[in-house]
Design an enzyme around this catalytic site. Structure first.
Site, PDB file in Angstrom:
ATOM      1  N   CYS A 401     -41.671  56.335  74.888  1.00 51.83           N
ATOM      2  CA  CYS A 401     -42.184  55.935  76.199  1.00 51.83           C
ATOM      3  C   CYS A 401     -43.702  55.963  76.251  1.00 51.83           C
ATOM      4  O   CYS A 401     -44.298  55.408  77.164  1.00 51.83           O
ATOM      5  CB  CYS A 401     -41.593  56.836  77.285  1.00 51.83           C
ATOM      6  SG  CYS A 401     -39.989  56.247  77.847  1.00 51.83           S
ATOM      7  N   LYS A 404     -45.226  52.483  76.415  1.00 51.63           N
ATOM      8  CA  LYS A 404     -44.909  51.576  77.507  1.00 51.63           C
ATOM      9  C   LYS A 404     -46.154  51.237  78.322  1.00 51.63           C
ATOM     10  O   LYS A 404     -47.185  51.901  78.242  1.00 51.63           O
ATOM     11  CB  LYS A 404     -43.831  52.196  78.399  1.00 51.63           C
ATOM     12  CG  LYS A 404     -42.502  52.365  77.665  1.00 51.63           C
ATOM     13  CD  LYS A 404     -41.349  52.504  78.610  1.00 51.63           C
ATOM     14  CE  LYS A 404     -40.024  52.476  77.865  1.00 51.63           C
ATOM     15  NZ  LYS A 404     -38.884  52.411  78.757  1.00 51.63           N
ATOM     16  N   GLY A 430     -37.893  49.976  93.130  1.00 51.92           N
ATOM     17  CA  GLY A 430     -38.349  51.170  92.421  1.00 51.92           C
ATOM     18  C   GLY A 430     -37.366  51.719  91.427  1.00 51.92           C
ATOM     19  O   GLY A 430     -37.744  52.391  90.476  1.00 51.92           O
ATOM     20  N   ASP A 432     -34.729  51.759  88.275  1.00 50.44           N
ATOM     21  CA  ASP A 432     -34.784  51.078  86.986  1.00 50.44           C
ATOM     22  C   ASP A 432     -33.520  50.285  86.688  1.00 50.44           C
ATOM     23  O   ASP A 432     -33.471  49.571  85.686  1.00 50.44           O
ATOM     24  CB  ASP A 432     -35.006  52.096  85.863  1.00 50.44           C
ATOM     25  CG  ASP A 432     -36.399  52.697  85.932  1.00 50.44           C
ATOM     26  OD1 ASP A 432     -37.310  52.014  86.409  1.00 50.44           O
ATOM     27  OD2 ASP A 432     -36.556  53.853  85.501  1.00 50.44           O
ATOM     28  N   ASP A 448     -33.364  49.033  78.288  1.00 49.89           N
ATOM     29  CA  ASP A 448     -34.527  49.809  77.845  1.00 49.89           C
ATOM     30  C   ASP A 448     -34.647  49.688  76.337  1.00 49.89           C
ATOM     31  O   ASP A 448     -33.649  49.496  75.637  1.00 49.89           O
ATOM     32  CB  ASP A 448     -34.395  51.286  78.234  1.00 49.89           C
ATOM     33  CG  ASP A 448     -35.732  51.871  78.675  1.00 49.89           C
ATOM     34  OD1 ASP A 448     -36.767  51.492  78.081  1.00 49.89           O
ATOM     35  OD2 ASP A 448     -35.730  52.691  79.598  1.00 49.89           O
ATOM     36  N   GLY A 521     -24.901  42.523  70.174  1.00 51.54           N
ATOM     37  CA  GLY A 521     -26.335  42.770  70.095  1.00 51.54           C
ATOM     38  C   GLY A 521     -27.076  41.664  69.393  1.00 51.54           C
ATOM     39  O   GLY A 521     -26.489  40.657  68.967  1.00 51.54           O
ATOM     40  N   HIS A 522     -28.373  41.848  69.286  1.00 55.34           N
ATOM     41  CA  HIS A 522     -29.251  40.896  68.625  1.00 55.34           C
ATOM     42  C   HIS A 522     -30.228  41.681  67.754  1.00 55.34           C
ATOM     43  O   HIS A 522     -30.562  42.827  68.045  1.00 55.34           O
ATOM     44  CB  HIS A 522     -30.026  40.052  69.648  1.00 55.34           C
ATOM     45  CG  HIS A 522     -29.147  39.172  70.478  1.00 55.34           C
ATOM     46  ND1 HIS A 522     -28.748  37.920  70.073  1.00 55.34           N
ATOM     47  CD2 HIS A 522     -28.579  39.375  71.693  1.00 55.34           C
ATOM     48  CE1 HIS A 522     -27.973  37.393  71.000  1.00 55.34           C
ATOM     49  NE2 HIS A 522     -27.855  38.248  71.995  1.00 55.34           N
TER      50      HIS A 522
END
Length: 720
Positions: A401, A404, A430, A432, A448, A521-522
């Site tokens: 984090c 970020k 606000g 997430d 995330d 997924g990718h």
């Protein structure tokens, strides 16, 4: 033209953090091999230096003085650290097995795990004694025993040099504390037989002078809680019994399929085993070309040979360097106090001067790892765009984090989006996560992703999965499904397959335990490892949002803070390995159980990039309230405060501090703005329930604390 990092093509795995491997890691940091991915596996974040064990037992050194910090050393070497004890090597599949994680594949492997003085065949030893090796558990047990105040009764089984040094050191330490002691050294044959007659006589005199009873020529038949039974029918009183009787290989080596001698890995002059891809060094290896006794001096001198031959193997060429062990070496033996005996070519010499000589040799060896060479950042370009000199470039950009964007940039981008019109999306300013309504059912959706804070894909996958689940847990939802988004460093297809398998297996375990499944997924390739997840969760009640906090509520956090500072310092090689390991343990601790205990919270979020203060301020703004924090009650990760005092900060700290400029600055207060990776839950609850909830959270293993209260007033934070 931008030059990307060299693609990864080969995996080198070092099993064990022994002296040889520690020196190999140091040399690797000075001259790494492009294209090679280096991994070191060790039971803990440190590797003890056995040469200083007698000095530690005697009280001449503190515990930290013995430890080589493998986490710092691996960072310097550009290696990933896997904390766990090897339980086997599959030489056919080229896999190393470590409990609790997928197998680790290798193209070249080296084993340097040392020996154990465990005595599994001796009745009672496993239950009532502690082997002198491995050193870590022994050191902890000795410290605890030494702290007592009763008359001491201890025994060492094994009358070689190591056993003699150990019992003399124990005698000195107990005498220094004023404790009366009954100490025994036991050997089934003749003690100190590896020394010349002159040296052995002097050591025997030192043993006798310390009041130690020497029992020779009698076998031990059993160990009990209060004594050692001998074959002649006598019992020696002992509450602290240890074994230093020779060298024993770890049992998993017997199942490796490698050629062995008495259980030790047979190696040739290149330190290569019967499998050309597996090398071994130190006490776990048998030098078939020139057998030598087990001694640390050989392990140290093997390091440059092993380093060169491992590189040659990874380059696809034959090993090019032969190890030639010295015929004799200087033996330096501690005699309890700050006195030592030396022997070379059968000639003994002793006294305080010899101890200082030994101490200087030991400290010089350890200094190689205490002060690693500083790696200078590249000089800034001569010609550069205006403003470049103002950007932080004197340290690596944080991962997790800490990498970020600040809240201001994110909010500005989101505020520019048009107002939504879909009736099946519930706007939650606000928060997430989004709440979707599908056929009467409510579903939470979030996403995330994280830049890696560790080069270990398994550990990073677990951290990223726990981190992404935080938004689902914080809203009181049950995790449902996940898709993965992965960016791998450039590597060969074979290494891609290895790395993808490690990530997906490890993340799948975390998500499945939380109740979710990976649905797809990718993936892509880039300059560094990035792992992210998009998650859904199911709601059977109204979501817990930021907007429910009420004046009078207590504020609870479920994990200590400080991961941003710890990870920033770790990238610079400034954080202790045990601190980093403890931080990883916190970051991989799932919060599903904590969320269930906090299901009646009025407001809740998870503590991530904006830091504890930023996320609490989000609650205040959404709820129209203020909050007061008790700074001294905010739990901190081990080492976080000390590193903050030293000035370490995550790269996101300035943006986070700008959220509440009115709050004071200082080492402890600054940690309120430290971005957290996979942080804990932050909840406001009815004040009368808070203490009971904290007790339940702690009983469940969470580092929870009651840290403040919600108050009336405009949204702001204050310290009480």
């Amino acid at each position: 033209m931008h030059q990307p990092p060299a693609p990864l093509t080969r995996d080198l795995v070092l099993v064990g953090g022994g002296h040889t491997h520690a020196l190999v890691l140091r040399k690797w940091g000075m001259t790494p091999l492009p294209g090679a991915r280096l991994t070191v596996i060790n039971p803990g974040p440190t590797a003890p230096y056995s040469g200083m064990l007698p000095g530690f037992v005697a009280g001449h050194y503190d515990r930290d003085a013995l430890d080589i910090d493998l986490v710092k050393l691996a960072r310097f070497a550009g290696a990933r650290v896997v904390l766990g004890a090897c339980e086997g090597i599959d030489t056919q599949a080229r896999l190393v097995h470590v409990p609790g994680r997928p197998p680790i594949a290798y193209d070249a492997c080296s084993v340097n795990v040392g020996i154990t003085s465990d005595m599994p065949a001796l009745p009672g030893f496993a239950e009532h004694a502690i082997p002198a090796k491995p050193l870590g558990p022994f050191a902890a047990r000795w410290q605890a025993y030494l702290a007592g105040d009763r008359p001491a009764r201890a025994a060492v089984i094994g009358g070689g040099v190591a056993g003699a040094e150990l019992i003399m050191a124990m005698a000195h330490a107990l005498r220094a504390r004023g404790r009366t002691a009954e100490l025994s050294l036991i050997d089934s044959a003749r003690a100190l037989s590896a020394l010349g007659e002159g040296a052995a006589t002097r050591v025997r005199a030192a043993i006798d002078g310390l009041g130690i009873i020497l029992r020779e020529g009698v076998a031990v038949t059993e160990v009990t809680a209060d004594g050692v039974g001998l074959a002649d029918g006598t019992t020696i009183a002992s509450e602290f019994t240890t074994g230093a009787a020779g060298a024993r290989p770890y049992r998993w080596i017997a199942d490796s399929g490698l050629a062995l001698q008495d259980g030790f890995i047979t190696v040739d002059a290149h330190l290569r085993s019967s499998d050309p891809s597996v090398f071994a060094a130190g006490d776990c290896a048998h030098l078939s070309f020139d057998p030598r006794p087990k001694a640390g001096v050989y392990a140290v001198r093997e390091a440059p040979v092993l380093f060169d031959n491992l590189r040659a193997t990874l380059e696809g060429t034959p090993p090019r360097r032969r190890y030639r062990p010295q015929k004799d070496y200087l033996k330096l033996i501690s005699l309890g106090g700050k006195s030592a005996l030396g022997e070379r070519f059968g000639l003994p010499f002793s006294g305080p001067l010899i101890w200082r000589w030994k101490d200087r040799i030991d400290q010089k060896f350890m200094d190689r790892f205490r002060a690693l060479p500083a790696m200078q950042p590249p000089a800034p370009p001569r010609h550069r765009a205006a403003g470049l000199e103002e950007m932080p470039g004197d340290k690596p950009m944080c991962g997790g984090c800490g990498a970020k964007l600040g809240r201001g940039a994110l909010r500005a981008a989101l505020s520019a989006l048009p107002t939504g019109t879909r009736p099946d999306i519930t706007p939650l300013p606000g928060d997430d996560a989004a709440v979707l309504t599908l056929g009467g059912a409510r579903q939470v959706m979030t996403t995330d992703h994280l830049r890696a804070v560790t080069d270990d894909p398994v550990l990073m996958a677990r951290i990223a999965a726990v981190h992404a689940l935080g938004d689902i847990w914080a809203m009181g939802a049950a995790p449902q499904a996940a898709t993965a988004t992965l960016i791998l460093p450039r590597m060969t297809p074979e290494l891609q397959a290895r790395t993808m398998a490690e990530i997906m297996i490890s993340a799948g375990e975390v998500l499945r335990e939380a109740g979710a499944e990976i649905a797809g997924g990718h993936s892509s390739m880039g300059d560094e490892l990035t792992i992210g997840f998009t998650l859904t969760g199911l709601l059977d009640r109204d979501p817990i949002t930021l907007a429910g906090a009420q004046p009078g509520d207590a504020v609870i956090v479920t994990k200590p803070i400080g991961s941003g500072v710890l990870m920033a310092a770790e990238m610079l090689g400034a954080a202790r390995g045990d601190w980093v390991a403890a931080a990883y343990a916190q970051m991989t601790r799932a919060q599903g159980g904590a969320a269930r205990l906090l299901s009646d919270a009025h407001a809740m979020t998870d503590v991530t990039g904006f830091g504890l203060a930023g996320h609490l301020l989000n609650i205040c703004e959404a709820s129209g309230v203020a909050a007061q924090l008790d700074l001294d009650r905010v739990p901190l990760m081990a080492g976080a405060l000390e590193l903050s005092r030293q000035g370490h900060r995550s790269t996101l700290y300035p943006d986070n501090k700008a959220l509440a400029p009115e709050l004071p600055v200082g080492p402890r207060a600054d940690l309120l703005f430290d971005p957290q990776t996979a942080g804990g839950l932050l909840a406001t609850v009815a004040a009368e329930q808070a203490d009971d909830l904290v007790a339940k959270l702690r009983a469940a293993g969470h580092g929870a604390a009651r840290i403040g209260a919600i108050t009336q007033g405009p949204p702001r934070l204050s310290l009480g």
